[in-house]
Design a protein around this motif. Structure first.
Motif, PDB file in Angstrom:
ATOM      1  N   ILE A 190       0.837  -1.165   0.105  1.00  0.00           N
ATOM      2  CA  ILE A 190      -0.060  -0.046  -0.116  1.00  0.00           C
ATOM      3  C   ILE A 190       0.914   1.508  -0.040  1.00  0.00           C
ATOM      4  CG2 ILE A 190      -0.095   0.053   2.653  1.00  0.00           C
ATOM      5  CD1 ILE A 190      -2.985   0.981   2.074  1.00  0.00           C
ATOM      6  N   GLU A 191       0.320   2.348  -0.829  1.00  0.00           N
ATOM      7  CA  GLU A 191       1.130   3.551  -0.717  1.00  0.00           C
ATOM      8  C   GLU A 191       0.766   4.524   0.049  1.00  0.00           C
ATOM      9  OE1 GLU A 191       1.541   4.736  -5.018  1.00  0.00           O
ATOM     10  OE2 GLU A 191       2.054   2.913  -5.743  1.00  0.00           O
ATOM     11  N   ASP A 192       1.807   5.516   0.262  1.00  0.00           N
ATOM     12  CA  ASP A 192       1.375   6.621   1.090  1.00  0.00           C
ATOM     13  C   ASP A 192       0.155   7.548   0.833  1.00  0.00           C
ATOM     14  OD1 ASP A 192       2.558   8.127   3.684  1.00  0.00           O
ATOM     15  OD2 ASP A 192       1.938   9.728   2.361  1.00  0.00           O
ATOM     16  N   GLY A 193      -0.869   7.621   1.496  1.00  0.00           N
ATOM     17  CA  GLY A 193      -2.096   8.662   1.047  1.00  0.00           C
ATOM     18  C   GLY A 193      -3.100   7.743   0.792  1.00  0.00           C
ATOM     19  N   LYS A 194      -2.886   6.448   0.343  1.00  0.00           N
ATOM     20  CA  LYS A 194      -4.226   5.645   0.055  1.00  0.00           C
ATOM     21  C   LYS A 194      -5.124   5.555   0.992  1.00  0.00           C
ATOM     22  CE  LYS A 194      -2.837   4.516  -4.111  1.00  0.00           C
ATOM     23  NZ  LYS A 194      -3.755   4.733  -5.242  1.00  0.00           N
ATOM     24  N   LYS A 195      -6.300   5.182   0.988  1.00  0.00           N
ATOM     25  CA  LYS A 195      -7.358   5.130   1.822  1.00  0.00           C
ATOM     26  C   LYS A 195      -7.884   3.572   2.229  1.00  0.00           C
ATOM     27  CE  LYS A 195      -9.123   9.927   1.445  1.00  0.00           C
ATOM     28  NZ  LYS A 195     -10.281  10.612   1.112  1.00  0.00           N
ATOM     29  N   LEU A 196      -7.970   3.244   3.358  1.00  0.00           N
ATOM     30  CA  LEU A 196      -8.660   2.063   3.538  1.00  0.00           C
ATOM     31  C   LEU A 196      -9.989   2.165   4.221  1.00  0.00           C
ATOM     32  CD1 LEU A 196      -5.696   0.370   5.390  1.00  0.00           C
ATOM     33  CD2 LEU A 196      -6.503  -0.097   2.995  1.00  0.00           C
ATOM     34  N   ARG A 197     -11.035   1.342   3.769  1.00  0.00           N
ATOM     35  CA  ARG A 197     -12.474   1.736   4.037  1.00  0.00           C
ATOM     36  C   ARG A 197     -12.908   0.733   5.243  1.00  0.00           C
ATOM     37  NH1 ARG A 197     -17.308  -0.840   2.664  1.00  0.00           N
ATOM     38  NH2 ARG A 197     -19.170   0.037   2.968  1.00  0.00           N
ATOM     39  N   VAL A 198     -13.378   1.294   6.371  1.00  0.00           N
ATOM     40  CA  VAL A 198     -13.961   0.284   7.332  1.00  0.00           C
ATOM     41  C   VAL A 198     -15.357   0.541   7.371  1.00  0.00           C
ATOM     42  CG1 VAL A 198     -13.692  -0.065   9.762  1.00  0.00           C
ATOM     43  CG2 VAL A 198     -11.744   0.701   8.894  1.00  0.00           C
ATOM     44  N   PRO A 199     -16.136  -0.433   6.952  1.00  0.00           N
ATOM     45  CA  PRO A 199     -17.745  -0.298   6.959  1.00  0.00           C
ATOM     46  C   PRO A 199     -18.233   0.301   8.108  1.00  0.00           C
ATOM     47  CG  PRO A 199     -17.290  -2.423   6.749  1.00  0.00           C
ATOM     48  CD  PRO A 199     -15.751  -1.749   7.005  1.00  0.00           C
ATOM     49  N   ALA A 200     -19.308   0.686   7.997  1.00  0.00           N
ATOM     50  CA  ALA A 200     -20.258   1.085   9.331  1.00  0.00           C
ATOM     51  C   ALA A 200     -20.568  -0.085   9.986  1.00  0.00           C
ATOM     52  CB  ALA A 200     -21.450   1.832   8.835  1.00  0.00           C
ATOM     53  N   SER A 201     -20.642  -1.191   9.522  1.00  0.00           N
ATOM     54  CA  SER A 201     -21.311  -2.288  10.376  1.00  0.00           C
ATOM     55  C   SER A 201     -20.166  -2.698  11.204  1.00  0.00           C
ATOM     56  CB  SER A 201     -21.531  -3.590   9.323  1.00  0.00           C
ATOM     57  OG  SER A 201     -20.168  -3.922   8.684  1.00  0.00           O
ATOM     58  N   ALA A 202     -18.763  -2.319  10.981  1.00  0.00           N
ATOM     59  CA  ALA A 202     -17.764  -2.694  12.013  1.00  0.00           C
ATOM     60  C   ALA A 202     -17.697  -1.617  13.088  1.00  0.00           C
ATOM     61  CB  ALA A 202     -16.536  -2.821  11.149  1.00  0.00           C
ATOM     62  N   THR A 203     -17.876  -0.413  12.774  1.00  0.00           N
ATOM     63  CA  THR A 203     -17.631   0.776  13.482  1.00  0.00           C
ATOM     64  C   THR A 203     -18.900   1.146  14.213  1.00  0.00           C
ATOM     65  OG1 THR A 203     -18.401   2.431  11.976  1.00  0.00           O
ATOM     66  CG2 THR A 203     -16.549   1.833  11.870  1.00  0.00           C
ATOM     67  N   GLY A 204     -20.099   0.579  13.889  1.00  0.00           N
ATOM     68  CA  GLY A 204     -21.312   1.098  14.664  1.00  0.00           C
ATOM     69  C   GLY A 204     -21.934   2.376  14.410  1.00  0.00           C
ATOM     70  N   SER A 205     -21.264   3.258  13.538  1.00  0.00           N
ATOM     71  CA  SER A 205     -21.728   4.358  13.038  1.00  0.00           C
ATOM     72  C   SER A 205     -21.555   4.620  11.594  1.00  0.00           C
ATOM     73  CB  SER A 205     -21.088   5.604  13.910  1.00  0.00           C
ATOM     74  OG  SER A 205     -19.697   5.432  13.549  1.00  0.00           O
ATOM     75  N   ALA A 206     -20.799   5.584  11.188  1.00  0.00           N
ATOM     76  CA  ALA A 206     -20.614   5.836   9.667  1.00  0.00           C
ATOM     77  C   ALA A 206     -19.633   4.877   9.213  1.00  0.00           C
ATOM     78  CB  ALA A 206     -20.497   7.327   9.420  1.00  0.00           C
ATOM     79  N   ASP A 207     -19.291   4.986   7.882  1.00  0.00           N
ATOM     80  CA  ASP A 207     -18.103   4.457   7.327  1.00  0.00           C
ATOM     81  C   ASP A 207     -16.855   5.345   7.571  1.00  0.00           C
ATOM     82  OD1 ASP A 207     -19.474   2.507   5.965  1.00  0.00           O
ATOM     83  OD2 ASP A 207     -19.515   3.375   4.032  1.00  0.00           O
ATOM     84  N   VAL A 208     -15.876   4.551   7.902  1.00  0.00           N
ATOM     85  CA  VAL A 208     -14.375   5.080   8.516  1.00  0.00           C
ATOM     86  C   VAL A 208     -13.581   4.848   7.159  1.00  0.00           C
ATOM     87  CG1 VAL A 208     -12.707   5.353   9.825  1.00  0.00           C
ATOM     88  CG2 VAL A 208     -15.008   5.180  10.870  1.00  0.00           C
ATOM     89  N   TYR A 209     -12.846   5.881   6.809  1.00  0.00           N
ATOM     90  CA  TYR A 209     -11.758   5.812   5.685  1.00  0.00           C
ATOM     91  C   TYR A 209     -10.310   6.266   6.686  1.00  0.00           C
ATOM     92  CZ  TYR A 209     -15.134   5.359   2.156  1.00  0.00           C
ATOM     93  OH  TYR A 209     -16.098   4.698   1.300  1.00  0.00           O
ATOM     94  N   LEU A 210      -9.550   5.313   6.482  1.00  0.00           N
ATOM     95  CA  LEU A 210      -8.335   5.463   6.945  1.00  0.00           C
ATOM     96  C   LEU A 210      -7.168   6.282   6.070  1.00  0.00           C
ATOM     97  CD1 LEU A 210      -7.973   2.046   9.310  1.00  0.00           C
ATOM     98  CD2 LEU A 210      -9.002   4.529   9.967  1.00  0.00           C
ATOM     99  N   ARG A 211      -6.756   7.165   6.209  1.00  0.00           N
ATOM    100  CA  ARG A 211      -5.625   7.562   5.231  1.00  0.00           C
ATOM    101  C   ARG A 211      -4.431   7.257   5.660  1.00  0.00           C
ATOM    102  NH1 ARG A 211      -7.211  13.129   4.136  1.00  0.00           N
ATOM    103  NH2 ARG A 211      -6.908  13.416   6.258  1.00  0.00           N
ATOM    104  N   VAL A 212      -3.629   6.354   4.680  1.00  0.00           N
ATOM    105  CA  VAL A 212      -2.535   5.655   5.257  1.00  0.00           C
ATOM    106  C   VAL A 212      -1.139   6.582   5.303  1.00  0.00           C
ATOM    107  CG1 VAL A 212      -0.880   3.955   4.875  1.00  0.00           C
ATOM    108  CG2 VAL A 212      -3.362   3.279   4.906  1.00  0.00           C
ATOM    109  N   ARG A 213      -0.562   6.746   6.425  1.00  0.00           N
ATOM    110  CA  ARG A 213       0.859   7.628   6.524  1.00  0.00           C
ATOM    111  C   ARG A 213       1.861   6.282   7.055  1.00  0.00           C
ATOM    112  NH1 ARG A 213      -0.977  11.417   3.224  1.00  0.00           N
ATOM    113  NH2 ARG A 213      -2.393  12.773   4.060  1.00  0.00           N
TER     114      ARG A 213
END
Length: 318
Positions: A190-213
């Motif tokens: 994975i490259e710097d700045g790419k985003k990983l999606r964590v679906p709302a079903s896992a977080t219990g709220s909204a989708d979460v996007y992780l911007r990789v550093r």
């Protein structure tokens, strides 16, 4: 009768064309909602008003049925409930139009009539929608409140620092979202700045996007899937050639031949030793020591006389 101020065209609010796809509408909403969200603009009433306007536009244009009514009848049609007889969405109370006893907002009904029959009804006295929808002016009749669905929860973006080796070879990182600890898989390469999606079903709220550093490595540098490594050598090794041992990102160590006459800045390519099929490049750095004594200086002077060379002979600035 005072003229009600109508909201702006929803397509104009979101900055999209009337032929925009559902994905384009959603993308435009996310961008504007993130920009004008009250949490990012505390105390800014104008930003708050814009956020509400953007949310209202998205509520209509993201719903296929409401969008069709809006495209046909404007703001009034988009907010009419159901579909009545005679082609009028929602029908009218008291049996008019076959809609039964549904409650209708008079201002929206009036706008609907204007869209269908032109402006004469409200502007020139042809009829008063207040009388038509139950008698009396707008001020003498309580309006039935219409609960507006909440706009979809905004996606949340978090920066997450990933160790160099995890980004290179894949692995997991743990994040905390609303008190929940979530393990997120990081794909290899994975490259710097790419985003990983964590679906709302896992977080219990909204989708979460992780911007990789990606955390820096002590000695490797990354360029896409290629890796560079600075390799220092002595003057004697540069002149005579040498064999040096170097590390690779997968943990192996290789013995590499440095050709005689290698200069600082020269690059040696190790094909396929980078990340995900990339290459590793060894960047040579010649490290010259100070002369230890007079004899060392004499030997270097003798070497220079025996091997005359002007490294600046062809520089463009000479």
């Amino acid at each position: 009768m005072p003229t009600a101020t109508m909201p702006r065209d929803y397509y104009e609010v979101l900055g999209v064309s009337r032929s925009a796809s559902a994905e384009e509408i959603k993308k435009a909403y996310r961008k504007l909602a993130a920009k004008y969200h009250p949490d990012r603009n505390p105390g800014d009433k104008e930003a708050e008003a814009t956020f509400k306007e953007v949310s209202a536009a998205f509520e209509i244009l993201s719903d296929a049925d409401k969008k069709q009514k809006y495209d046909t009848f404007g703001h009034a049609g988009a907010n009419f409930p159901g579909g009545g007889a005679g082609g009028f969405p929602g029908g009218f109370p008291g049996g008019f139009g076959g809609g039964g006893a549904q409650q209708v907002d008079p201002e929206m009904a009036e706008e609907l009539f204007r869209n269908i029959f032109g402006g004469g009804a409200s502007a020139g006295g042809g009829f008063d929608l207040g009388d038509l929808l139950g008698g009396g002016g707008r001020g003498g009749r309580a309006r039935t409140g219409r609960s507006r669905p909440q706009p979809p929860a905004e996606d949340v973006v978090h920066d997450v620092t990933v160790p160099f080796d995890v980004a290179a070879h894949g692995g997991t990182v743990s994040i905390n979202v609303s008190g929940r600890t979530i393990d997120v898989k990081v794909p290899a390469g994975i490259e710097d700045g790419k985003k990983l999606r964590v679906p709302a079903s896992a977080t219990g709220s909204a989708d979460v996007y992780l911007r990789v550093r990606i955390a820096p490595h002590p000695y490797f540098k990354r360029d896409g899937n290629d890796i560079t490594l600075e390799v220092p050598i002595t003057v004697a090794e540069a002149v005579l050639g040498a064999k040096v041992e170097v590390p690779t990102p997968d943990g192996a160590r290789l013995t590499v031949k440095v050709p005689p006459g290698t200069s600082s800045g020269s690059r040696i390519r190790l094909r396929g030793k980078g990340l995900s099929g990339g290459d590793e490049y060894l960047v040579i750095k010649v490290v010259a020591p100070a002369a230890a004594d007079d004899r060392s200086r004499e030997l270097m002077e003798e070497f220079a006389k025996l091997n005359p060379h002007d490294p600046r002979a062809n520089v463009p600035w000479k």
